[in-house]
Design an enzyme around this catalytic site. Sequence first.
Site, PDB file in Angstrom:
ATOM      1  N   ARG A   1      18.586  42.720  32.472  1.00 29.50           N
ATOM      2  CA  ARG A   1      19.908  42.147  32.720  1.00 29.50           C
ATOM      3  C   ARG A   1      19.868  41.278  33.974  1.00 29.50           C
ATOM      4  O   ARG A   1      19.426  41.726  35.026  1.00 29.50           O
ATOM      5  CB  ARG A   1      20.921  43.287  32.871  1.00 29.50           C
TER       6      ARG A   1
ATOM      7  N   TYR B   1      32.856  47.122  43.771  1.00 33.14           N
ATOM      8  CA  TYR B   1      31.511  46.892  44.344  1.00 33.14           C
ATOM      9  C   TYR B   1      30.650  45.912  43.554  1.00 33.14           C
ATOM     10  O   TYR B   1      29.537  45.636  43.950  1.00 33.14           O
ATOM     11  CB  TYR B   1      30.762  48.219  44.513  1.00 33.14           C
ATOM     12  N   LYS B   2      31.163  45.388  42.435  1.00 31.54           N
ATOM     13  CA  LYS B   2      30.359  44.430  41.666  1.00 31.54           C
ATOM     14  C   LYS B   2      30.634  43.028  42.215  1.00 31.54           C
ATOM     15  O   LYS B   2      30.269  42.740  43.346  1.00 31.54           O
ATOM     16  CB  LYS B   2      30.659  44.583  40.183  1.00 31.54           C
TER      17      LYS B   2
ATOM     18  N   ASP C   1      39.313  47.294  30.902  1.00 35.44           N
ATOM     19  CA  ASP C   1      38.394  47.567  32.003  1.00 35.44           C
ATOM     20  C   ASP C   1      37.810  46.218  32.431  1.00 35.44           C
ATOM     21  O   ASP C   1      37.169  45.532  31.624  1.00 35.44           O
ATOM     22  CB  ASP C   1      37.296  48.535  31.535  1.00 35.44           C
TER      23      ASP C   1
ATOM     24  N   PHE D   1      31.284  50.861  27.733  1.00 36.21           N
ATOM     25  CA  PHE D   1      30.516  51.504  28.791  1.00 36.21           C
ATOM     26  C   PHE D   1      30.654  53.020  28.629  1.00 36.21           C
ATOM     27  O   PHE D   1      31.777  53.527  28.501  1.00 36.21           O
ATOM     28  CB  PHE D   1      31.072  51.053  30.151  1.00 36.21           C
TER      29      PHE D   1
HETATM   30  C1  LIG Z   1      30.510  49.618  36.583  1.00 37.09           C
HETATM   31  C2  LIG Z   1      31.450  50.094  35.546  1.00 37.09           C
HETATM   32  C3  LIG Z   1      32.246  51.214  35.766  1.00 37.09           C
HETATM   33  C4  LIG Z   1      32.024  52.000  37.020  1.00 37.09           C
HETATM   34  O1  LIG Z   1      32.784  53.125  37.138  1.00 37.09           O
HETATM   35  P1  LIG Z   1      32.640  54.026  38.434  1.00 37.09           P
HETATM   36  O2  LIG Z   1      33.724  54.982  38.312  1.00 37.09           O
HETATM   37  O3  LIG Z   1      32.723  53.124  39.617  1.00 37.09           O
HETATM   38  O4  LIG Z   1      31.281  54.653  38.407  1.00 37.09           O
HETATM   39  C5  LIG Z   1      33.189  51.543  34.808  1.00 37.09           C
HETATM   40  N1  LIG Z   1      33.316  50.824  33.670  1.00 37.09           N
HETATM   41  C6  LIG Z   1      32.528  49.747  33.417  1.00 37.09           C
HETATM   42  C7  LIG Z   1      32.702  48.959  32.177  1.00 37.09           C
HETATM   43  C8  LIG Z   1      31.561  49.364  34.346  1.00 37.09           C
HETATM   44  O5  LIG Z   1      30.778  48.325  34.114  1.00 37.09           O
END
Ligand SMILES: *Cc1c(COP(=O)(O)O)cnc(C)c1O
Length: 411
Positions: free
Chosen positions: A370, A221-222, A196, A124
């Site tokens: 997605r 939040y996911k 992560d 990511f």
């Molecule tokens: C959604 C996501 C994030 C989100 O990071 P934020 O700090 O909440 O914006 C980080 N890493 C991955 C792999 C994600 O999918």
Amino acid sequence: MNLEHIERLDRNDPLAAKRAEFHIPENTIYLNGNSLGALPIAAQQHAKNLVEEEWGNGLVRSWNRHDWINLPGRVGDKIAALIGADVGQVICCDSTSVNLYKVLHCALHMQSGRHVVLTEQDNFPADLYVAQGLAASIQDREVMVKAVPRSELGLHLNEDVAVLLLTHVQYRTAAVHNMAELTRAAHAHGVLVVWDLAHSAGAVPLTVDADRVDFAVGCGYKYLNGGPGAPAFVYAAQRHHNKLRLPLTGWMGHRAPFEFAAAYTPASGVRQFLCGTPPIISMSMLSAALTVYEHIDMTQLRAKSISLSELFLQLCSENEALQSLQLQSPVAAELRGSHLAFSHTHAYELAQAMIKKGVIVDFRAPTTLRIGFAPLYLTYKNVWDSAHILADILEGEDYLPTADGKRNQVT
Ligand SMILES: *Cc1c(COP(=O)(O)O)cnc(C)c1O
């Protein structure tokens, strides 16, 4: 595949009753719980009391009366149960990105003779940015972020590597890494591992303690349904707690914040990952949201996630109109997380056309459609309907005319 079969699947679904614990808007099929989870009724109901009673009437007394001060640890322990961690090793705080900075810093500090952060090219982007920013700020040595193709990770594990930083479920393709195996391979070279879990926590069974994971971060939040911008979490294995050196030494991570001592002394456990005052309103909403996971058997949840996505793939293979979608996710269900990715030249327009018809999916540049399968609130009928709606859109070419080429800011 026929509707009768689909209805039977829903009747026999052991998680079917969970759907009633969520607020799902009418005429909406929500295939985006991997991006922003749906609203649990428990959180919706908690909101009123939280704001009016705890905040409005309790005011500053609620730090004690409602134990706001220990909320990060209490929420952390709820999340620990979902990722296979014993209590006292997970804390809820900040954002995933900020937490990643903190754990990477700790890991680099523990590996003073090493200078490489190894990660994968398709990680990511935020994770890559955070690693790059941190590497540039390290003073005692030249730290390099090495981002290699996924298939070559093993080749690059050696005694120069300080940390292996990986996302367990790939945000675009849903490809899942073998956490136990990669962690073991890294440890064999003395490399620490940071996982992560943004697309994993609450979606796939995890055993971070048993897999000897060093550090992990994840998202509130996911799949955890904490609401937009909900605070994230950090996992730090107990065995590392007395070796941590936090880059942000805030008062909430102090051993005794209310002694107001002039010098910083870290708290003893995972609490030292706290920096400033926690966002109580959103953290308390996440805490209420997590009650939907009480008594959930993660193996059962995973089984439903797989059968929902397998059903979608089967409908794709049976329907001519859906053949123009190219699967980007692994074909084998056990190698995927809880979403599917398809590439299509007009993926953005397709996603918009679906959203217009009440099927909420998302688009990831440049050409990915997605589709997320959150097993706690989706039905098999939802999957059936969404595949048919998508087929109608493709057949009718409803998605083609977006003459101005303008896109929303958030896709
Ligand atoms: C959604 C996501 C994030 C989100 O990071 P934020 O700090 O909440 O914006 C980080 N890493 C991955 C792999 C994600 O999918």
